[in-house]
Every structure is written in C-alpha cells, then in structure tokens.
Design an enzyme around this catalytic site. Structure first.
Site, short mmCIF file in Angstrom:
data_model
loop_
_atom_site.label_atom_id
_atom_site.label_comp_id
_atom_site.label_asym_id
_atom_site.label_seq_id
_atom_site.Cartn_x
_atom_site.Cartn_y
_atom_site.Cartn_z
N LYS A 14 48.25 47.90 32.12
CA LYS A 14 48.36 46.60 31.43
C LYS A 14 47.39 46.53 30.26
O LYS A 14 47.75 46.08 29.18
CB LYS A 14 48.09 45.44 32.40
N ARG A 89 48.21 35.84 39.12
CA ARG A 89 48.15 36.81 40.22
C ARG A 89 48.58 36.19 41.53
O ARG A 89 48.59 36.88 42.55
CB ARG A 89 46.71 37.28 40.36
N ARG A 128 39.65 56.48 36.09
CA ARG A 128 39.04 55.44 35.26
C ARG A 128 37.61 55.15 35.74
O ARG A 128 36.72 54.89 34.92
CB ARG A 128 39.90 54.17 35.31
N ARG A 134 33.15 50.58 36.28
CA ARG A 134 33.57 49.49 37.18
C ARG A 134 33.41 49.91 38.63
O ARG A 134 34.05 50.85 39.08
CB ARG A 134 35.03 49.12 36.90
N ARG A 146 42.56 46.45 46.87
CA ARG A 146 43.12 45.74 45.70
C ARG A 146 44.64 45.87 45.67
O ARG A 146 45.34 44.91 45.36
CB ARG A 146 42.50 46.29 44.42
#
Ligand code: ADP
Length: 189
Positions: A14, A89, A128, A134, A146
């Site tokens: 996204k 969400r 990532r 993160r 998640r």
C-alpha cells in the site's frame, strides 16, 4: 476530487503504490500507521498509548484513528483528493469515514484491494524489518498477529465497500509498475 481507499494486509504494498499515486495525481496521503508513528516519535500521550498496542500487533481504538483522520480532513480542505492507506481497518472506521466525508460533501470513489498471500507477506515484512527499524516487522509472531487482526477485523471492510459497488481487487504480486498500471486503469476507468 479523487478519494481512494488503498486496502490490503500488512506488507501488501500500500505504501509503495500510494507514493506513486501521490506523484501522479497530487493527492494527500493519509496513513494512520504513519500518523501514529509520528505521535510515538513526538512522545505524545496518544503515541505512548498507541505504542503499547502496536508493539503487540493489535489495532488501536477506532476513536483514536477516526479523530486523527478528522483533523487531517479539516486541515486539507482544498486538496485534490485523498488516499486513505491503512484506514479504514474496521467496519466502524469505514462507517465513520463515510460520515466525515459527507460532512465535507465528499465521498470515496474506489476501494482498491491489493491481494497477497500470507507466505509472501511474511517474507516481505521480515525483509522490510531489516531496514525499516519498525519493531513490528522484526518478529514473526508479531507479523502473524497483525495478519490475524487483519483477517478478523479488517477483511470485513471489503464487504462494506463491495456493497457500495466500490470494491476493486488486484493481484498484489508482480512488478510494481505493472500493479500501478492496473490501479491507474481502475481510476481512469
Ligand atoms: P501495516 O504495514 O501493518 O499495514 P501500518 O503502518 O498501517 O502497518 O500500521 C501499523 C500498526 O498501527 C497496526 O498494526 C495497528 O496497531 C496500528 N494502526 C494503523 N492504522 C490503524 C487503524 N486504522 N486502526 C487501528 N489501528 C491502526
């Protein structure tokens, strides 16, 4: 006004596609994940509370993110349009967004869903995590949590937009440019 919801599980791409859409159409990017991380960096009370949940891979309360989006809509009244990334969400967030937009005489044009299987998502997020810093990308259990939150609370949002005739699903595996081309074709119809 071009208002889009970019939808899909964590790691679907996204953020990558948002950056390209902003460049092409001059839209304002509203990512609740980015807004929450900015609150954490600034050390606000809201950021401290949100961090506890985000570090466990759990969604923060609807009221928190809805309030953030409301502020941003008010701050950007002359915008060419908005990309909503990572929001809504939950179905409650989707309903609240429709109400907020109506108050500005606006509406969502398309909800574009990037579809990627779980195995690929986990690989992308771990990759990532090596560079993003993160914490929620660096642990496989947290990634699984998640994705589970996504399945339970967020996936139903697709049906909400489908019932309005706005849902458009796209295969999120492939070349970035090719996926972008499909999004542009939806927008330019
Ligand atoms: P992802 O790559 O997991 O989609 P985001 O940056 O969008 O990442 O979100 C990171 C975390 O921030 C989520 O796991 C969740 O805890 C919180 N968050 C972001 N957006 C929302 C939202 N709209 N509602 C509730 N929680 C959110």
């Amino acid at each position: 006004m071009l208002n889009l919801v970019l939808f899909g599980p964590p790691g679907a791409g996204k953020g990558t596609q948002s950056a390209k859409l902003i460049e092409k159409y001059g839209l304002i990017h509203l990512s609740t994940g980015d807004l929450l991380r900015a609150e954490i960096t600034a050390g606000t009370d809201l950021g401290l509370e949100a961090k506890k949940l985000m570090d466990q891979g759990i969604l923060v309360p609807d009221s928190v993110v809805i309030g953030m989006i409301e502020n941003k809509l008010n701050e950007n009244k002359g915008a060419a349009g908005f990309i909503f990334d990572g929001f809504p969400r939950t179905v409650a967030q989707a309903e609240a967004l429709d109400t907020l937009l109506e108050g500005h005489q606006l509406s969502i044009k398309h909800m574009i869903s990037l579809e990627v299987n779980q195995e690929e998502l986990t690989q992308r997020l771990l990759e990532r995590g090596k560079t993003s810093g993160r914490p929620d990308d660096q642990n496989e259990d947290l990634i699984r949590k998640r994705v589970q939150e996504y399945g339970e609370k967020t996936a139903p949002v697709a049906g909400y937009y489908a019932s309005q005739g706005k849902f458009q699903g796209i295969d999120g595996i492939g070349e970035i440019e090719e996926i972008f081309g499909q999004i542009v074709r939806i927008i330019e119809g």
